[in-house]
Design a protein around this motif. Structure first.
Motif, PDB file in Angstrom:
ATOM      1  N   ALA A  75      10.225  -6.344  -2.972  1.00  0.00           N
ATOM      2  CA  ALA A  75      10.749  -4.974  -3.021  1.00  0.00           C
ATOM      3  C   ALA A  75      12.244  -4.956  -2.706  1.00  0.00           C
ATOM      4  O   ALA A  75      13.003  -4.215  -3.340  1.00  0.00           O
ATOM      5  CB  ALA A  75       9.989  -4.092  -2.029  1.00  0.00           C
ATOM      6  N   SER A  76      12.676  -5.773  -1.748  1.00  0.00           N
ATOM      7  CA  SER A  76      14.099  -5.782  -1.408  1.00  0.00           C
ATOM      8  C   SER A  76      14.936  -6.453  -2.495  1.00  0.00           C
ATOM      9  O   SER A  76      16.108  -6.140  -2.652  1.00  0.00           O
ATOM     10  CB  SER A  76      14.329  -6.474  -0.064  1.00  0.00           C
ATOM     11  OG  SER A  76      14.066  -7.848  -0.161  1.00  0.00           O
ATOM     12  N   GLY A  80      14.079  -6.268  -5.725  1.00  0.00           N
ATOM     13  CA  GLY A  80      13.891  -5.508  -6.958  1.00  0.00           C
ATOM     14  C   GLY A  80      13.102  -6.284  -7.997  1.00  0.00           C
ATOM     15  O   GLY A  80      13.264  -6.094  -9.185  1.00  0.00           O
ATOM     16  N   LYS A  96       9.248  -7.524  -9.419  1.00  0.00           N
ATOM     17  CA  LYS A  96       7.840  -7.136  -9.393  1.00  0.00           C
ATOM     18  C   LYS A  96       7.018  -8.248  -8.747  1.00  0.00           C
ATOM     19  O   LYS A  96       7.048  -9.390  -9.190  1.00  0.00           O
ATOM     20  CB  LYS A  96       7.341  -6.873 -10.808  1.00  0.00           C
ATOM     21  CG  LYS A  96       5.905  -6.414 -10.866  1.00  0.00           C
ATOM     22  CD  LYS A  96       5.466  -6.149 -12.289  1.00  0.00           C
ATOM     23  CE  LYS A  96       4.000  -5.761 -12.307  1.00  0.00           C
ATOM     24  NZ  LYS A  96       3.511  -5.622 -13.677  1.00  0.00           N
TER      25      LYS A  96
END
Length: 173
Positions: free
Chosen positions: A120-121, A123, A125
């Motif tokens: 998530a950090s 970016g 998937k």
């Protein structure tokens, strides 16, 4: 009649056969249970290490990218270091053979969570597809029929015939 005839043993004949069969079956089941348990443990252990290897390789790749760009103070780099620290805590020997207080399922959940946070950090998937697990999405139709009894697999990159040009439009990252 002879006095050596034991009527009591005749009455309990069925129970005697049942007890003997139970003892033999229990011993046989114990042997096969150990064999099947070891095979299942080897299979599941390989799956866990395959997943951990993926996470470690992913983290090491991003660590090298961040180091090359000089971004060691970035939040993503901090998540990378935490993920690598959790992976290093994972036991490399069988903890049942020695006294260990490591909670493997809990540690594995923490590693998965840290991987998802890292993705998530960054970016990216978060995904992990084991090599022998079929994809849940249906395969793309390439016009070729699949013979009956053969499962269709999703293509990563289509192999072109010699002379055909490859375009980057078909690639999926």
């Amino acid at each position: 009649m002879s006095s050596n005839f034991d009527l009591e043993s005749l009455v309990n004949l069925e129970q005697t056969f049942y007890d003997d069969g139970y003892k033999d079956g229990y011993a046989h089941g114990r042997i096969h249970g150990l064999i099947e348990g070891r095979a299942l443990g080897r299979e599941k252990g390989f799956e866990m290490w395959e997943e951990l290897g993926f996470y470690e390789g992913f983290a090491l790749m991003w660590k090298a990218i961040y180091s090359k760009q000089g971004r060691q103070d970035d939040r993503g780099f901090h998540h990378i270091l935490q993920l690598l620290e959790l992976i290093s805590q994972f036991p490399k020997t069988n903890p049942s053979a020695e006294a260990s207080d490591v909670d493997i399922p809990k540690l594995f959940r923490q590693i998965r969570s840290r991987y998802k946070i890292l993705c998530a950090s960054l970016g990216v998937k978060a995904s992990l597809r084991a090599s022998d697990v079929p994809s849940s999405s249906p395969p793309e139709d390439d016009g070729n029929e699949v013979p009956q009894g053969v499962t269709a697999t999703r293509k990563v990159w289509e192999v072109k015939k010699p002379g055909e040009t490859n375009t980057t439009q078909d690639l999926s990252f």
